[in-house]
Design a protein around this motif. Structure first.
Motif: not given
Length: 271
Positions: A99-123
């Motif tokens: 469930v913890r992993t799914l919570a993180a996955d959901a926010l990463l999906a939001a970052a991907e939709a916003d075009g910010k996945l690279d930024t979040v990964e680097s941060e």
């Protein structure tokens, strides 16, 4: 994670991707709700056991989820938790971790939709390295005895305005529920999830001097040829490597630093 839990998590991730892509569900809301439920699981041992109980009927486990959160959480989150409940997990601890992993996955999906996945990964990577260098901050954020609100305020004071809001939320998730890991280790795990969303592996590169964009790209190309898959390159500058670079991909370390070569030579001489 054991085989049964890996299969259960894969099923829940598939459901998560489906509800986020096929409805008006808000990924940030789903991520926050899943994180909150993960904290409930951490506190309530009996609930973890009930949802992971292989002797209980699938309908009973799903019904438990519906009775607990059906009227409190968004429909998308409830659907994901129903999949968690109907799946077979190896043990209660791995269900909670899923469930913890799914919570993180959901926010990463939001970052991907916003075009910010690279930024979040680097941060996330940069934040984990900062915690590696400042053990007092790591200890303060990972202290299980510290009040949750105090740790949240510390996260906001240190990282607020310096990382994107989604990254801040992910840091807060890990700090709120580190699950016995260091905060840095938890952030590295989420960075790996970010790379997985792009079907890439992550190379942690340590070098004495910053790499240019061309050098970073050339290194990524070489690693892709070695491993046969795309590689995301995360670079940390540490003068103590003296020269060259150290590359870590998963459990494999390629030490091309001057310090590594000196250490190897000393070992040969000592032998």
């Amino acid at each position: 994670m054991h085989a049964a839990s890996r299969e259960a998590l894969a099923a829940a991730e598939h459901r998560l991707d489906g509800v986020l892509s096929g409805s008006d569900a808000d990924a940030k809301t789903v991520g926050a709700e899943l994180a909150a439920f993960a904290q409930v699981l951490r506190r309530e041992v009996s609930l973890r056991r009930a949802l992971a109980d292989p002797s209980a009927a699938e309908a009973a486990r799903v019904g438990l989820v519906r009775n607990l959160v059906g009227a409190k959480l968004s429909a998308a989150t409830v659907q994901v938790l129903e999949t968690v409940a109907e799946s077979r997990w190896s043990n209660p601890r791995e269900l909670a971790g899923g469930v913890r992993t799914l919570a993180a996955d959901a926010l990463l999906a939001a970052a991907e939709a916003d075009g910010k996945l690279d930024t979040v990964e680097s941060e996330l990577f940069a934040t984990a390295r900062l915690l590696d260098r400042t053990p007092e901050l790591e200890q303060a954020l990972g202290d299980p005895a510290a009040p949750a609100e105090a740790k949240r305020q510390l996260v906001d004071s240190v990282f607020g305005g310096k990382v994107s809001p989604l990254t801040l939320s992910l840091i807060e998730q890990v700090v709120a529920d580190p699950a016995g890991r260091s905060v840095a280790h938890g952030l590295d795990g989420i960075a790996e999830l970010a790379a997985k969303r792009r079907e890439r592996s992550v190379a942690h590169v340590t070098t004495a001097v910053p790499l240019t964009d061309d050098e970073r790209n050339q290194l990524a190309d070489k690693l892709e040829r070695i491993y046969g898959r795309p590689i995301a390159v995360h670079v940390e500058v540490q003068p103590n490597v003296l020269g060259g670079i150290v590359v870590k991909v998963g459990d494999e370390v390629i030490d091309g630093s001057a310090a590594g070569r000196i250490a190897a030579l000393r070992g040969q001489l000592a032998g």
